[in-house]
Design an enzyme around this catalytic site. Structure first.
Site, PDB file in Angstrom:
ATOM      1  N   LYS A   1      43.122   9.475  12.819  1.00 29.71           N
ATOM      2  CA  LYS A   1      44.074   8.453  13.268  1.00 29.71           C
ATOM      3  C   LYS A   1      44.868   7.881  12.098  1.00 29.71           C
ATOM      4  O   LYS A   1      46.082   7.726  12.188  1.00 29.71           O
ATOM      5  CB  LYS A   1      43.331   7.316  13.998  1.00 29.71           C
ATOM      6  CG  LYS A   1      42.620   7.741  15.249  1.00 29.71           C
ATOM      7  CD  LYS A   1      41.918   6.591  15.950  1.00 29.71           C
ATOM      8  CE  LYS A   1      40.893   5.876  15.113  1.00 29.71           C
ATOM      9  NZ  LYS A   1      39.689   6.640  14.799  1.00 29.71           N
TER      10      LYS A   1
ATOM     11  N   ARG B   1      39.150  -2.211  20.681  1.00 23.66           N
ATOM     12  CA  ARG B   1      37.863  -1.520  20.557  1.00 23.66           C
ATOM     13  C   ARG B   1      37.016  -1.620  21.825  1.00 23.66           C
ATOM     14  O   ARG B   1      36.019  -0.916  21.942  1.00 23.66           O
ATOM     15  CB  ARG B   1      37.057  -2.094  19.394  1.00 23.66           C
ATOM     16  CG  ARG B   1      37.627  -1.777  18.043  1.00 23.66           C
ATOM     17  CD  ARG B   1      36.680  -2.261  16.959  1.00 23.66           C
ATOM     18  NE  ARG B   1      37.260  -2.166  15.650  1.00 23.66           N
ATOM     19  CZ  ARG B   1      37.179  -1.104  14.865  1.00 23.66           C
ATOM     20  NH1 ARG B   1      36.528  -0.045  15.270  1.00 23.66           N
ATOM     21  NH2 ARG B   1      37.732  -1.110  13.677  1.00 23.66           N
TER      22      ARG B   1
ATOM     23  N   ARG C   1      35.737  15.520   3.520  1.00 24.64           N
ATOM     24  CA  ARG C   1      36.659  14.495   3.021  1.00 24.64           C
ATOM     25  C   ARG C   1      36.081  13.804   1.785  1.00 24.64           C
ATOM     26  O   ARG C   1      36.786  13.582   0.806  1.00 24.64           O
ATOM     27  CB  ARG C   1      36.958  13.484   4.135  1.00 24.64           C
ATOM     28  CG  ARG C   1      37.989  12.443   3.764  1.00 24.64           C
ATOM     29  CD  ARG C   1      38.485  11.674   4.967  1.00 24.64           C
ATOM     30  NE  ARG C   1      37.510  10.742   5.498  1.00 24.64           N
ATOM     31  CZ  ARG C   1      37.682  10.030   6.608  1.00 24.64           C
ATOM     32  NH1 ARG C   1      38.788  10.156   7.315  1.00 24.64           N
ATOM     33  NH2 ARG C   1      36.758   9.191   7.024  1.00 24.64           N
TER      34      ARG C   1
ATOM     35  N   ARG D   1      35.208   6.846   0.317  1.00 20.56           N
ATOM     36  CA  ARG D   1      35.139   5.735   1.263  1.00 20.56           C
ATOM     37  C   ARG D   1      33.689   5.454   1.644  1.00 20.56           C
ATOM     38  O   ARG D   1      32.906   6.378   1.865  1.00 20.56           O
ATOM     39  CB  ARG D   1      35.935   6.068   2.527  1.00 20.56           C
ATOM     40  CG  ARG D   1      37.419   6.107   2.291  1.00 20.56           C
ATOM     41  CD  ARG D   1      38.211   6.690   3.426  1.00 20.56           C
ATOM     42  NE  ARG D   1      37.791   6.252   4.747  1.00 20.56           N
ATOM     43  CZ  ARG D   1      38.517   6.428   5.844  1.00 20.56           C
ATOM     44  NH1 ARG D   1      39.692   7.024   5.770  1.00 20.56           N
ATOM     45  NH2 ARG D   1      38.084   6.020   7.003  1.00 20.56           N
TER      46      ARG D   1
ATOM     47  N   ARG E   1      28.678   4.474  13.093  1.00 13.55           N
ATOM     48  CA  ARG E   1      30.018   4.145  13.586  1.00 13.55           C
ATOM     49  C   ARG E   1      30.367   4.973  14.821  1.00 13.55           C
ATOM     50  O   ARG E   1      30.979   4.475  15.763  1.00 13.55           O
ATOM     51  CB  ARG E   1      31.061   4.386  12.488  1.00 13.55           C
ATOM     52  CG  ARG E   1      30.957   3.399  11.344  1.00 13.55           C
ATOM     53  CD  ARG E   1      32.010   3.641  10.280  1.00 13.55           C
ATOM     54  NE  ARG E   1      33.344   3.455  10.831  1.00 13.55           N
ATOM     55  CZ  ARG E   1      34.378   4.238  10.585  1.00 13.55           C
ATOM     56  NH1 ARG E   1      34.267   5.251   9.774  1.00 13.55           N
ATOM     57  NH2 ARG E   1      35.549   3.992  11.119  1.00 13.55           N
TER      58      ARG E   1
END
Length: 193
Positions: free
Chosen positions: A13, A88, A127, A139, A150
């Site tokens: 996203k 959310r 990533r 991250r 998550r």
């Protein structure tokens, strides 16, 4: 152009939103960034949010909607915006619709990046490895265990938002497992159509 990006963490996203920002000149609005800015600016909603956060609580939907309502009034958002990471929950989606309606606005499109969740952990590890190789920081949410938490939260709380927008005729599903440029092309085609 007022858009929402839906999809689980790691679906791409942020990458796709950045491309739309660049091409169409509309801001990507992150509720976390907006919350921090409202607190720093000392806006009425920011003051409420700071009090809740200082007490260790979670900011209510009412406060988050207030922050979004304030932010979309700024000059750079008048042509449109992209909401990434919000709404959310179903309650937030309904409150967002009510707030937009009170301003005489509506969402144009809700894009959902559909991905194979079983392959998302591989994508996150890749990533993180690419960031390390490039000498960039990794991250915090690219840790596989953090990511799994998550993803569970997304499936429990947020996955119900897509059917809400589908029933309203606003949802467009995009295959997020394609190469990045193919996803961008599919999004542009959906936005043009």
């Amino acid at each position: 152009m007022r858009l929402i990006f839906l999809g689980p963490p790691g679906a791409g996203k942020g990458t796709q939103a950045a491309r739309i920002v660049e091409k169409h000149g509309i801001p990507q609005l992150s509720t976390g960034d907006m919350l921090r800015a409202a607190v720093a600016a000392g806006t009425p909603v920011g003051v409420k949010a700071k009090a809740v956060m200082d007490a260790g609580g979670l900011v209510s939907d009412e406060i988050v909607i207030g922050i979004v309502a304030d932010r979309i009034e700024e000059a750079d958002a008048r042509k449109g915006f992209i909401l990434d990471g919000f709404p959310r929950t179903l309650a937030q989606a309904q409150a967002l619709d009510e707030m937009l309606e009170s301003k005489g606005l509506k969402l144009d499109t809700v894009l959902e990046l559909k991905v194979d969740q079983s392959r998302l952990v591989e994508r996150i590890v890749k990533r993180a490895d690419e960031a390390r190789a490039a000498g960039q920081p990794v991250r915090k949410d690219d840790d596989p265990e953090v990511f799994k938490v998550r993803l569970e939260a997304y499936n429990r709380d947020t996955a119900v938002v897509a059917p809400y927008y589908e029933k309203r005729g606003q949802l467009i599903a995009i295959d997020g497992m394609q190469p990045v440029d193919a996803v961008t092309a599919a999004i542009e085609k959906a936005l043009a159509g």
